[in-house]
Motif scaffolding. Structure first.
Motif, mmCIF file in Angstrom:
data_model
loop_
_atom_site.group_PDB
_atom_site.id
_atom_site.type_symbol
_atom_site.label_atom_id
_atom_site.label_comp_id
_atom_site.label_asym_id
_atom_site.label_seq_id
_atom_site.Cartn_x
_atom_site.Cartn_y
_atom_site.Cartn_z
ATOM 1 N N ARG A 1 -1.436 9.927 3.616
ATOM 2 C CA ARG A 1 -1.610 9.208 4.882
ATOM 3 C C ARG A 1 -1.952 10.161 6.022
ATOM 4 N N LYS B 1 12.753 -4.885 4.937
ATOM 5 C CA LYS B 1 12.731 -3.537 4.358
ATOM 6 C C LYS B 1 13.761 -2.655 5.067
ATOM 7 N N PRO B 2 14.300 -1.628 4.446
ATOM 8 C CA PRO B 2 14.051 -1.275 3.051
ATOM 9 C C PRO B 2 14.869 -2.134 2.100
ATOM 10 N N ASP C 1 0.827 -1.212 0.000
ATOM 11 C CA ASP C 1 0.000 0.000 0.000
ATOM 12 C C ASP C 1 0.860 1.261 0.000
ATOM 13 N N SER C 2 2.153 1.128 0.272
ATOM 14 C CA SER C 2 3.042 2.294 0.281
ATOM 15 C C SER C 2 3.607 2.534 -1.112
ATOM 16 N N MET C 3 3.265 3.682 -1.680
ATOM 17 C CA MET C 3 3.791 3.967 -3.027
ATOM 18 C C MET C 3 5.303 4.185 -2.979
ATOM 19 N N THR C 4 5.804 4.652 -1.828
ATOM 20 C CA THR C 4 7.255 4.833 -1.681
ATOM 21 C C THR C 4 7.953 3.481 -1.795
ATOM 22 N N ALA D 1 9.351 -4.650 7.453
ATOM 23 C CA ALA D 1 10.323 -4.043 8.363
ATOM 24 C C ALA D 1 10.269 -4.759 9.712
ATOM 25 N N VAL E 1 7.772 10.964 -4.236
ATOM 26 C CA VAL E 1 6.744 9.936 -4.007
ATOM 27 C C VAL E 1 6.463 9.803 -2.512
ATOM 28 N N ALA F 1 12.735 0.903 -8.589
ATOM 29 C CA ALA F 1 13.996 1.587 -8.883
ATOM 30 C C ALA F 1 15.189 0.641 -8.797
ATOM 31 N N TYR F 2 15.111 -0.323 -7.888
ATOM 32 C CA TYR F 2 16.253 -1.223 -7.688
ATOM 33 C C TYR F 2 16.157 -2.523 -8.490
ATOM 34 N N MET G 1 7.840 2.111 -5.326
ATOM 35 C CA MET G 1 8.768 2.799 -6.230
ATOM 36 C C MET G 1 10.211 2.398 -5.943
ATOM 37 N N LEU G 2 10.510 2.224 -4.655
ATOM 38 C CA LEU G 2 11.869 1.822 -4.285
ATOM 39 C C LEU G 2 12.192 0.468 -4.912
ATOM 40 N N LEU H 1 12.097 9.467 -5.647
ATOM 41 C CA LEU H 1 11.643 8.694 -4.484
ATOM 42 C C LEU H 1 11.159 9.634 -3.383
ATOM 43 N N MET I 1 -0.251 -3.979 6.005
ATOM 44 C CA MET I 1 -1.179 -3.252 5.126
ATOM 45 C C MET I 1 -2.535 -3.166 5.809
ATOM 46 N N GLN J 1 -0.990 1.540 11.730
ATOM 47 C CA GLN J 1 -0.651 1.090 10.371
ATOM 48 C C GLN J 1 -0.132 2.250 9.528
ATOM 49 N N ASP K 1 2.951 10.295 -0.612
ATOM 50 C CA ASP K 1 2.475 9.215 0.258
ATOM 51 C C ASP K 1 2.178 9.792 1.647
#
Lengths: 117, 134
Positions: free
Chosen positions: B19, A102-103, A8-11, A81, B11, A18-19, A14-15, B8, A55, B43, B15
């Motif tokens: 939230r 994570k991360p 649910d985390s767009m960060t 995490a 983003v 990216a990797y 994306m991470l 990043l 989530m 959460q 986010d």
């Protein structure tokens, strides 16, 4: 390899993107919630599904159970995490092949893909 | 690599805004919150903790992690039937207000908020260590 990441985390999504190795050998799909994840699983039939643990509504292990109950097959990896023993044990008991902390970074993703290949 | 970090970060900012809006929505019900609402707060803060870690913002990482722990702590107190006093709720509200500033202009939030954030975190930590929610 077709890979679906459900987080649910767009960060976080994306991470991961990216990797991912840019070698043209992998195709990454994303979902943030269970209905979208189920739809993408049916549509693209990924070999690997990477699920975040924490989530809303369903955690990653619960989501995998819903997918399996729906007859959707894949290799599952938990992304979290929270590497508490109880979380890791619940994932392994549910059939997850690995838990990645994570991360993420390039090395963790490369190691995961090498293991799954 | 730098471009990737910039993207990043953008983003993460988006986010964070989304939230924090959801957190504000949860708080509209007013205190005392229910166990379910405290789980939702946990959460959201826990995910922001992970995001802050991913974009290398250690102060924000610590802040969101502490807020997640505090939401979980209050939930556990509530579940055990303890009475949570008003000041404990106020600490949670103060943290959410600080998170709200991060949900606005992020660039103006990180550095200026460090001191008040660390002061609040000390209060919360003391409260948890003393088992003092009442």
């Amino acid at each position: 390899m077709k890979i679906l990441i459900v987080d649910d985390s767009m960060t976080s999504r994306m991470l991961f993107k990216a990797y991912m190795p840019k070698d043209g050998q992998h195709e990454l799909f994303e979902a943030a919630v269970l209905p979208d994840a189920l739809e993408k699983m049916r549509k693209v039939q990924p070999e690997l599904v990477i699920l975040d643990y924490n989530m809303p509504e369903y955690n990653g292990v619960e989501m995998a159970r819903v997918m399996l109950d729906a007859g959707l097959k894949a290799k599952f990896v938990l992304l979290t995490a929270n590497t508490q023993r109880t979380v890791v044990d619940s994932a392994l008991a549910a059939g997850f092949i690995q838990v990645v902390e994570k991360p993420v970074n390039a090395a963790k993703i490369a190691a995961l893909l090498a293991q799954v290949a | 690599m730098e471009r990737m970090q910039d993207s990043l970060f953008q983003v993460f900012c988006e986010d964070c805004r989304q939230r924090v809006q959801r957190v504000a929505g949860i708080m509209q019900a007013g205190v005392p919150l229910s166990c379910v609402q405290l789980d939702q707060l946990h959460q959201e803060f826990d995910t922001l903790f992970g995001g802050a870690r991913a974009v290398h913002l250690p102060e924000m990482e610590l802040f969101f992690r502490s807020m997640a722990i505090y939401a979980r702590y209050l939930r556990n107190c509530l579940r055990e039937g303890q009475t949570i006093e008003q000041s404990a709720w106020q600490d949670l509200l103060a943290g959410i207000a600080m998170a709200g500033r991060c949900g606005g202009d992020m660039s103006q939030c990180f550095e200026p908020c460090n001191k008040p954030r660390s002061t609040l975190l000390q209060v919360i930590e003391n409260r948890i260590n003393k088992g003092n929610a009442r």
